[in-house]
Enzyme design. Structure first.
Site, PDB file in Angstrom:
ATOM      1  N   LEU A 234       8.395   2.087  -0.877  1.00  0.00           N
ATOM      2  CA  LEU A 234       7.580   3.165  -0.983  1.00  0.00           C
ATOM      3  C   LEU A 234       6.041   2.979  -1.077  1.00  0.00           C
ATOM      4  O   LEU A 234       5.041   3.264  -0.683  1.00  0.00           O
ATOM      5  CB  LEU A 234       8.001   3.801  -2.238  1.00  0.00           C
ATOM      6  CG  LEU A 234       9.338   4.301  -2.608  1.00  0.00           C
ATOM      7  CD1 LEU A 234       9.455   4.956  -4.148  1.00  0.00           C
ATOM      8  CD2 LEU A 234       9.777   5.101  -1.593  1.00  0.00           C
ATOM      9  N   GLY A 235       5.919   1.448  -1.366  1.00  0.00           N
ATOM     10  CA  GLY A 235       4.412   1.200  -1.709  1.00  0.00           C
ATOM     11  C   GLY A 235       4.306  -0.450  -2.333  1.00  0.00           C
ATOM     12  O   GLY A 235       5.407  -0.799  -2.883  1.00  0.00           O
TER      13      GLY A 235
ATOM     14  N   THR B 175       3.937   7.619  -6.624  1.00  0.00           N
ATOM     15  CA  THR B 175       3.695   6.299  -6.297  1.00  0.00           C
ATOM     16  C   THR B 175       2.463   5.538  -6.318  1.00  0.00           C
ATOM     17  O   THR B 175       2.501   4.347  -6.713  1.00  0.00           O
ATOM     18  CB  THR B 175       4.431   6.496  -4.566  1.00  0.00           C
ATOM     19  OG1 THR B 175       5.590   6.596  -4.723  1.00  0.00           O
ATOM     20  CG2 THR B 175       4.528   4.925  -4.205  1.00  0.00           C
TER      21      THR B 175
ATOM     22  N   HIS C 215       1.609   4.587  -9.681  1.00  0.00           N
ATOM     23  CA  HIS C 215       2.478   3.313 -10.182  1.00  0.00           C
ATOM     24  C   HIS C 215       1.611   2.095  -9.358  1.00  0.00           C
ATOM     25  O   HIS C 215       1.492   1.284 -10.223  1.00  0.00           O
ATOM     26  CB  HIS C 215       3.855   3.419  -9.817  1.00  0.00           C
ATOM     27  CG  HIS C 215       4.691   2.061  -9.829  1.00  0.00           C
ATOM     28  ND1 HIS C 215       5.155   1.684 -10.921  1.00  0.00           N
ATOM     29  CD2 HIS C 215       4.855   1.171  -9.054  1.00  0.00           C
ATOM     30  CE1 HIS C 215       5.489   0.470 -10.733  1.00  0.00           C
ATOM     31  NE2 HIS C 215       5.575   0.125  -9.584  1.00  0.00           N
ATOM     32  N   GLU C 216       1.362   2.051  -8.382  1.00  0.00           N
ATOM     33  CA  GLU C 216       0.836   1.015  -7.864  1.00  0.00           C
ATOM     34  C   GLU C 216      -0.538   0.539  -8.418  1.00  0.00           C
ATOM     35  O   GLU C 216      -0.781  -0.487  -8.481  1.00  0.00           O
ATOM     36  CB  GLU C 216       0.796   1.284  -6.202  1.00  0.00           C
ATOM     37  CG  GLU C 216       2.230   1.350  -5.596  1.00  0.00           C
ATOM     38  CD  GLU C 216       3.213   0.204  -5.864  1.00  0.00           C
ATOM     39  OE1 GLU C 216       2.728  -0.924  -6.314  1.00  0.00           O
ATOM     40  OE2 GLU C 216       4.352   0.437  -5.471  1.00  0.00           O
TER      41      GLU C 216
END
Length: 227
Positions: free
Chosen positions: A182-183, A222, A225-226
């Site tokens: 996702l990343g 996402t 989160h990153e």
């Protein structure tokens, strides 16, 4: 209070990165860096102290947000703007809205915070905005678009020639990542400066209706989160 919350976030992020599954490959990249340079763990601890000192030095009131200029690098393979990998400006703007909601406790899903963590929730006073000026001082939209025929070695080939100074901007790249990923992100001062930033799969940037890829259960969060 904000300083305590930010320090806690740093600590919990380190615990979280150690438990990440495949969708976030930050852990894998950091482990690889460990194999190349055993001093990285010490630098990671030192960076936490630097961050704490910087936060303390800000001396800002609870009503003054820390503004972080963001540049989105849209990496595509020749599609028209708003098509496929060449995502629209509106999709990117919707991602900024999500980041600001979540970092300022305005997101509706705070009701899902586990009971054991509810007392730790806070508005941490960080606002993200698209950069208004580029590195030369010229006006900018904060969005760049570049076409690459091959992005298989993304960190070494794409990042260095598209990145803006990471000391002045948060660099976020949108690209086509492998299906299971996702990343991922970099830890400050943990690797090459010209690779610093966040990489997100283009289908997970922002939310509907600007995001038309039908992944509402993951879209937008996402990047939160990153970051």
């Amino acid at each position: 209070m904000k300083i305590s919350v930010l320090v806690l976030l740093i600590c919990f992020s380190l615990l979280a990165f150690a438990q990440q599954q495949e969708p976030c490959i930050t852990q894998h990249k950091l482990k690889y860096q460990f194999t190349k340079d055993s001093s990285i763990y010490i630098r990671l601890q030192q960076m936490q102290l630097v961050l704490r000192d910087k936060i303390n030095a800000l001396s800002r009131s609870d009503n003054n947000a820390l503004i972080i200029p963001v540049v989105f690098h849209v990496i595509h393979t020749g599609q028209a703007v708003g098509t496929g990998l060449n995502i629209s400006d509106n999709q990117i703007v919707s991602q900024l809205e999500i980041l600001n909601e979540c970092f300022n406790l305005r997101n509706a899903d705070t009701v899902l915070i586990p009971n054991w963590f509810k007392m730790r929730k806070a508005n941490v006073g960080i606002e993200f905005c698209l950069a208004k000026f580029n590195e030369n001082g010229d006006s900018t939209s904060g969005i760049t678009r570049d076409s690459f025929s091959n992005t298989s070695n993304f960190d070494n080939t794409v990042k260095p020639i598209t990145q803006w100074n990471p000391d002045s901007y948060l660099n976020i790249w949108s690209t086509d990542l492998p299906t299971t990923i996702l990343g991922y992100a970099t830890f400050p001062n943990m690797g090459a400066a010209n690779q610093d930033g966040v990489v997100i799969d283009y289908q997970l940037i922002g939310r509907a209706p600007a995001n038309t890829f039908g992944l509402a259960h993951r879209a937008g969060k996402t990047a939160v989160h990153e970051v």
